[in-house]
Design a protein around this motif. Structure first.
Motif, PDB file in Angstrom:
ATOM      1  N   PRO A 126     -50.828 -76.104   3.672  1.00  0.00           N
ATOM      2  CA  PRO A 126     -51.323 -74.726   3.653  1.00  0.00           C
ATOM      3  C   PRO A 126     -50.201 -73.742   3.329  1.00  0.00           C
ATOM      4  CG  PRO A 126     -51.003 -75.449   5.912  1.00  0.00           C
ATOM      5  CD  PRO A 126     -50.696 -76.637   5.041  1.00  0.00           C
ATOM      6  N   GLY A 127     -50.596 -72.562   2.885  1.00  0.00           N
ATOM      7  CA  GLY A 127     -49.612 -71.574   2.438  1.00  0.00           C
ATOM      8  C   GLY A 127     -49.116 -70.646   3.516  1.00  0.00           C
ATOM      9  N   GLY A 128     -49.327 -71.000   4.778  1.00  0.00           N
ATOM     10  CA  GLY A 128     -48.921 -70.131   5.881  1.00  0.00           C
ATOM     11  C   GLY A 128     -47.420 -69.922   5.944  1.00  0.00           C
ATOM     12  N   GLY A 129     -47.018 -68.918   6.718  1.00  0.00           N
ATOM     13  CA  GLY A 129     -45.596 -68.650   6.896  1.00  0.00           C
ATOM     14  C   GLY A 129     -44.956 -67.924   5.742  1.00  0.00           C
ATOM     15  N   ALA A 130     -45.765 -67.548   4.744  1.00  0.00           N
ATOM     16  CA  ALA A 130     -45.203 -66.814   3.604  1.00  0.00           C
ATOM     17  C   ALA A 130     -44.978 -65.359   3.998  1.00  0.00           C
ATOM     18  CB  ALA A 130     -46.139 -66.902   2.400  1.00  0.00           C
ATOM     19  N   GLU A 131     -45.961 -64.803   4.782  1.00  0.00           N
ATOM     20  CA  GLU A 131     -45.913 -63.385   5.116  1.00  0.00           C
ATOM     21  C   GLU A 131     -45.656 -62.588   3.833  1.00  0.00           C
ATOM     22  OE1 GLU A 131     -46.618 -65.364   7.865  1.00  0.00           O
ATOM     23  OE2 GLU A 131     -44.467 -65.552   8.205  1.00  0.00           O
ATOM     24  N   ILE A 132     -44.460 -62.004   3.718  1.00  0.00           N
ATOM     25  CA  ILE A 132     -44.025 -61.373   2.471  1.00  0.00           C
ATOM     26  C   ILE A 132     -42.751 -62.093   2.029  1.00  0.00           C
ATOM     27  CG2 ILE A 132     -43.110 -59.254   1.416  1.00  0.00           C
ATOM     28  CD1 ILE A 132     -46.056 -58.975   1.915  1.00  0.00           C
ATOM     29  N   LEU A 133     -42.729 -62.576   0.800  1.00  0.00           N
ATOM     30  CA  LEU A 133     -41.599 -63.375   0.320  1.00  0.00           C
ATOM     31  C   LEU A 133     -40.440 -62.482  -0.145  1.00  0.00           C
ATOM     32  CD1 LEU A 133     -43.562 -66.202  -1.531  1.00  0.00           C
ATOM     33  CD2 LEU A 133     -42.289 -66.412   0.622  1.00  0.00           C
ATOM     34  N   VAL A 134     -40.001 -61.643   0.764  1.00  0.00           N
ATOM     35  CA  VAL A 134     -38.850 -60.749   0.547  1.00  0.00           C
ATOM     36  C   VAL A 134     -38.040 -60.813   1.838  1.00  0.00           C
ATOM     37  CG1 VAL A 134     -38.118 -58.357   0.170  1.00  0.00           C
ATOM     38  CG2 VAL A 134     -40.150 -59.234  -1.009  1.00  0.00           C
ATOM     39  N   ASP A 135     -36.797 -61.289   1.759  1.00  0.00           N
ATOM     40  CA  ASP A 135     -36.030 -61.571   2.979  1.00  0.00           C
ATOM     41  C   ASP A 135     -35.745 -60.325   3.811  1.00  0.00           C
ATOM     42  OD1 ASP A 135     -35.973 -64.318   2.821  1.00  0.00           O
ATOM     43  OD2 ASP A 135     -34.194 -64.366   1.550  1.00  0.00           O
ATOM     44  N   ARG A 136     -35.606 -59.164   3.175  1.00  0.00           N
ATOM     45  CA  ARG A 136     -35.389 -57.922   3.920  1.00  0.00           C
ATOM     46  C   ARG A 136     -36.526 -57.684   4.914  1.00  0.00           C
ATOM     47  NH1 ARG A 136     -37.637 -53.235   2.742  1.00  0.00           N
ATOM     48  NH2 ARG A 136     -38.254 -53.988   0.689  1.00  0.00           N
ATOM     49  N   ILE A 137     -37.745 -58.012   4.517  1.00  0.00           N
ATOM     50  CA  ILE A 137     -38.917 -57.854   5.388  1.00  0.00           C
ATOM     51  C   ILE A 137     -39.009 -59.017   6.376  1.00  0.00           C
ATOM     52  CG2 ILE A 137     -41.445 -57.639   5.450  1.00  0.00           C
ATOM     53  CD1 ILE A 137     -39.915 -55.240   4.205  1.00  0.00           C
ATOM     54  N   ARG A 138     -38.743 -60.212   5.909  1.00  0.00           N
ATOM     55  CA  ARG A 138     -38.845 -61.398   6.771  1.00  0.00           C
ATOM     56  C   ARG A 138     -37.915 -61.289   7.977  1.00  0.00           C
ATOM     57  NH1 ARG A 138     -41.695 -65.266   4.397  1.00  0.00           N
ATOM     58  NH2 ARG A 138     -40.885 -67.045   5.546  1.00  0.00           N
ATOM     59  N   LYS A 139     -36.708 -60.737   7.745  1.00  0.00           N
ATOM     60  CA  LYS A 139     -35.747 -60.614   8.843  1.00  0.00           C
ATOM     61  C   LYS A 139     -36.247 -59.657   9.929  1.00  0.00           C
ATOM     62  CE  LYS A 139     -31.711 -61.917   6.162  1.00  0.00           C
ATOM     63  NZ  LYS A 139     -30.677 -61.429   5.235  1.00  0.00           N
ATOM     64  N   LYS A 140     -37.086 -58.715   9.542  1.00  0.00           N
ATOM     65  CA  LYS A 140     -37.631 -57.766  10.509  1.00  0.00           C
ATOM     66  C   LYS A 140     -38.825 -58.339  11.275  1.00  0.00           C
ATOM     67  CE  LYS A 140     -36.408 -53.628   7.835  1.00  0.00           C
ATOM     68  NZ  LYS A 140     -36.957 -52.513   7.042  1.00  0.00           N
TER      69      LYS A 140
END
Length: 352
Positions: free
Chosen positions: A170-184
């Protein structure tokens, strides 16, 4: 400028991220919907809307990821944490099969103490008892976690999981594929590049996967379009994504205090996804987060798939959103919108 981009889409040409941004800013809600509908019928000329009978099974809610958007997980040692017993797991699969299910969606938290052998043996035991069930399991952050706890490479982990019975990812855990956002929003989860590496490797090993986007939290529209571009680029390279599922963040009971995404924004984002992802064949409506009426409208905004019956769903429900639909209700909603409902498998082959 907008008119030129619309014409470009109409004649089947690919648009750039900059053009997607212009469409978002300048095209009306109805223009986006009409354009996405055109693209949908160019890819799927028949008036068929697909769905699958499956069940989400969360094998554990104990997790070290610390995602600020998740109301479901429990940190290690906290009350309410669980690991599903084999007996309970088998009972859930038996119920799924009894209801006509063909697949389980197997996902869980990043548990710090379970060894990699736990997951391999879980797959083996499922396949031994239920050889007919399709296991759509372990999102990329879970795969990266397995790699870290085992000391094996992502490819080695995937090869072992496939041998044990894993059928797709499944494609989960993608959220937004931009590390600046992922870190938040998900500080301890794998990077965007690692998410893409898991999918690239899975596709090379013959596994089909889906892709998702969770939007409406701390990202910008530019971040969303960057996410779409990264999915499209990998699909150009591998062709391994069967579907794309954009769904809006549900802020209830979470650590992120933002207004809830409204239906107009959801439908607009769904439409832009259909327009931009010219190489991903299927776009799924999210009735689980939006409810049946908005999901029905989504069929006129580019979606050709109604997702899953969701015999069980825990993560979105933990955020205070709980919609339930039976097979009969799903088929009625699809028919009422003027389409023919058809059951499918994960790879979108139809079931008679």
């Amino acid at each position: 400028m907008k008119e030129k981009i619309i014409e470009k889409v109409r004649i089947g040409k690919r648009i750039s991220p900059e053009e997607a941004l212009t469409l978002w800013r300048e095209a009306s809600f109805f223009e986006l919907g009409a354009l996405a509908r055109e693209v949908r019928f160019r890819i799927h000329p028949e008036r068929i809307v697909t769905y699958i009978i499956d069940r989400n099974i969360n094998y554990t809610n104990i997790c070290i990821s610390g995602c600020k958007f998740c109301a479901y997980y429990r940190p290690p040692g906290k009350e309410g944490g669980f690991v599903l017993s084999q007996e309970e797991l088998f009972r859930k699969i038996e119920e799924t099969l009894a209801l006509g299910g063909v697949q389980i969606l197997l996902q869980g938290g990043l548990h710090p103490e379970l060894p990699f052998s736990f997951y391999v043996e879980m797959l083996q035991s499922i396949k031994k008892k239920f050889p007919e069930i399709h296991i759509h399991g372990f999102s990329p952050p879970e795969i990266v976690h397995f790699s870290e706890i085992s000391g094996e490479t992502i490819e080695e982990v995937l090869r072992e999981l496939i041998k044990a019975g894993l059928n797709s990812i499944p494609g989960g855990g993608a959220e937004i594929l931009v590390d600046r956002i992922r870190k938040k929003v998900s500080p301890n989860k794998c990077s965007a590049e690692k998410w893409l590496e898991v999918m690239r490797t899975a596709h090379r090993l013959g596994l089909k996967t889906t892709a998702t986007m969770m939007f409406g939290h701390l990202e910008t529209i530019e971040d969303r379009i960057e996410h779409l571009k990264r999915i499209r680029d990998l699909q150009d390279e591998t062709g391994g994504f069967t579907a794309f599922i954009p769904w809006p963040f549900q802020p209830g009971n979470t650590e992120i205090d933002v207004p809830k995404v409204m239906p107009v924004e959801y439908l607009s984002m769904l439409a832009l996804s259909r327009i931009f992802l010219d190489n991903v064949k299927n776009i799924q409506a999210s009735w689980v987060t939006q409810g049946p009426k908005v999901a029905q409208v989504a069929l006129e905004f580019g979606a050709n798939d109604f997702g899953s019956t969701m015999i069980e769903e825990n993560v979105v429900a933990a955020a205070g959103v709980s919609h339930r639909l039976s097979v009969d209700e799903i088929e009625r909603i699809i028919r009422d919108a003027g389409y023919e409902p058809r059951r499918r498998r994960m790879d979108y082959t139809l079931i008679s």
